[in-house]
Design an enzyme around this catalytic site. Structure first.
Site, short mmCIF file in Angstrom:
data_model
loop_
_atom_site.label_atom_id
_atom_site.label_comp_id
_atom_site.label_asym_id
_atom_site.label_seq_id
_atom_site.Cartn_x
_atom_site.Cartn_y
_atom_site.Cartn_z
CG LEU A 80 -7.26 -7.58 8.20
CD1 LEU A 80 -8.85 -7.69 9.11
CD2 LEU A 80 -7.50 -9.10 7.57
CB VAL A 83 -12.31 -6.60 11.43
CG1 VAL A 83 -11.78 -5.33 10.42
CG2 VAL A 83 -12.70 -7.72 10.13
CE LYS A 106 1.70 -0.86 8.83
NZ LYS A 106 0.87 -0.84 9.41
NE ARG A 144 -7.46 6.66 11.41
CZ ARG A 144 -6.94 5.58 11.44
NH1 ARG A 144 -7.59 4.83 12.16
NH2 ARG A 144 -6.67 5.25 10.86
CG ASP A 187 -23.68 -0.54 14.71
OD1 ASP A 187 -23.41 -0.64 14.22
OD2 ASP A 187 -23.90 0.86 15.51
CG ASP A 203 -1.32 -5.82 12.93
OD1 ASP A 203 -1.38 -6.06 11.56
OD2 ASP A 203 -0.34 -5.53 14.05
CG HIS A 213 1.73 1.43 15.14
ND1 HIS A 213 0.43 2.39 15.21
CD2 HIS A 213 2.19 1.28 14.11
CE1 HIS A 213 0.20 2.11 13.55
NE2 HIS A 213 0.95 1.46 13.29
NE ARG A 225 -2.00 -1.43 3.83
CZ ARG A 225 -2.04 -0.70 5.11
NH1 ARG A 225 -3.77 -0.89 5.44
NH2 ARG A 225 -1.66 -1.64 5.89
N GLY A 267 -20.57 1.15 11.04
CA GLY A 267 -19.06 1.42 10.94
C GLY A 267 -18.30 0.58 9.94
#
Length: 356
Positions: A311, A269, A77, A130, A218, A309, A95, A18, A197
């Site tokens: 996906l 997920v 990343k 976000r 939900d 983590d 992170h 990505r 979501g």
């Protein structure tokens, strides 16, 4: 006025295809008067030719360390592990703000080099939502892997998934899944929790694209609090709930010890096995594309769990295009960082580094 210079760093995390900046987004920045540099990459889903056709500058992989001081370094990343001071502005998922492993060392590198971190995870609007997220494709990919694992499990394949690779497009993935389901004598019943979501909507979309019986839960369906016996009647559970407080668990190991259990595959997920907010306290580590499944229950009625983590990496092209389209609107305001999402992101960085 100095031209704003955005420099796309090549991703160094293995199998990460990505990108935070697609060729189309790069073209938008160029048309707005930005200078754009793209590092060559052995991994990116997009070729250099796709970028070069828009007129960007090309740089060698990893050469951002010697980029002009005013260049803003963009990626998805983590930075490659090293110790030298960081002098540029960086935009990526670091992170570090939840005190993850190595967070102090990383933030110290910024303070030593007088660089700045504008963390993608904390670029939020006025409602603290976000402004760009991969959620939809995380849910889509998580549900896809769950169906894939379920079909293999029915065929007595052990483990039901191993050594997963990315797909060039969702059409290829859907065809493979459709062909696999056509060979099975039944189709799974899928429960998506958190269906309204971002990630939940992706999971529902995948299940419906395969014409699977899909149950959508939900807040209304979960407000009574778990554990939920109904989960046992499903074949696949896809958990997409974002939780920021302690709640009763959705399922427990004791609940799963039921001879009438149909549940065979869980795709978490949301994937937060390390915190106290985990609504699926039946596992304690994430899984990987190389080893996607944890065996929760073995034997004649197995139960496997997927908890990857990253996906969206399963579909790097679609997920990058979607994320890039969301993000570029805000990248276009980088020429004036006193506006938009940037002041709040910078304040957060300053607060975190001040607390070192």
């Amino acid at each position: 006025m100095t031209q704003t210079h955005l420099w796309l760093r090549a991703e160094s995390k293995p199998q990460e295809q990505r990108t935070a900046l697609t060729p189309q987004s790069a073209k938008q920045l160029l048309e707005a008067g930005f200078k754009v540099t793209i590092e060559s990459s052995r991994q990116s889903i997009f070729s250099l030719d796709e970028y070069q056709s828009s007129g960007v500058e090309i740089a060698a992989e990893g050469s951002w360390v010697n980029a002009p001081s005013n260049a803003i370094i963009l990626a998805l990343k983590e930075l490659p592990e090293d110790k030298f001071p960081l002098s540029h502005q960086h935009i990526y998922f670091a992170h570090a703000y939840k005190e993850q492993e190595g967070w102090q060392a990383l933030l110290n590198r910024f303070t030593q080099g007088q660089g700045k971190l504008l963390d993608l995870e904390y670029l939020v609007d006025n409602n603290n939502r976000r402004i760009a997220a991969f959620g939809y494709w995380a849910g889509f990919a998580g549900a896809a892997l769950a169906v894939m694992a379920w079909v293999n499990q029915q065929a007595k394949v052990t483990p039901p998934l191993a050594d997963i690779n990315s797909y060039a497009s969702q059409q290829i993935l859907l065809k493979e899944l459709s062909d696999s389901l056509a060979k099975s004598n039944k189709k799974p019943k899928v429960l998506v929790i958190g269906a309204k979501g971002r990630s939940g909507s992706g999971a529902v979309a995948l299940a419906k694209a395969l014409d699977l019986e899909t149950i959508e839960w939900d807040i209304k369906e979960t407000k009574k609090g778990g554990p939920f016996l109904e989960i046992l009647t499903m074949d696949i559970l896809v958990n997409c709930v974002f939780i920021n407080e302690d709640l009763p668990p959705f399922i427990t190991k004791e609940l799963l010890d039921d001879d009438n259990r149909s549940l065979a595959i869980i795709a978490d997920v949301s994937c937060d096995p390390y915190g106290s907010y985990n609504p699926l306290p039946i596992y304690h580590q994430c899984t990987t594309f190389k080893s996607p499944c944890i065996s929760i229950i073995a034997g004649e009625k197995p139960l496997n769990l997927i908890a990857i983590d990253h996906l969206p990496s399963l579909l790097p092209k679609e997920s990058s295009e979607d994320y890039g389209q969301q993000l570029v609107t805000h990248l276009l305001t980088l020429n004036d960082q006193s506006q938009g999402v940037w002041p709040k992101a910078l304040d957060l960085f300053n607060n975190k580094t001040a607390a070192l």
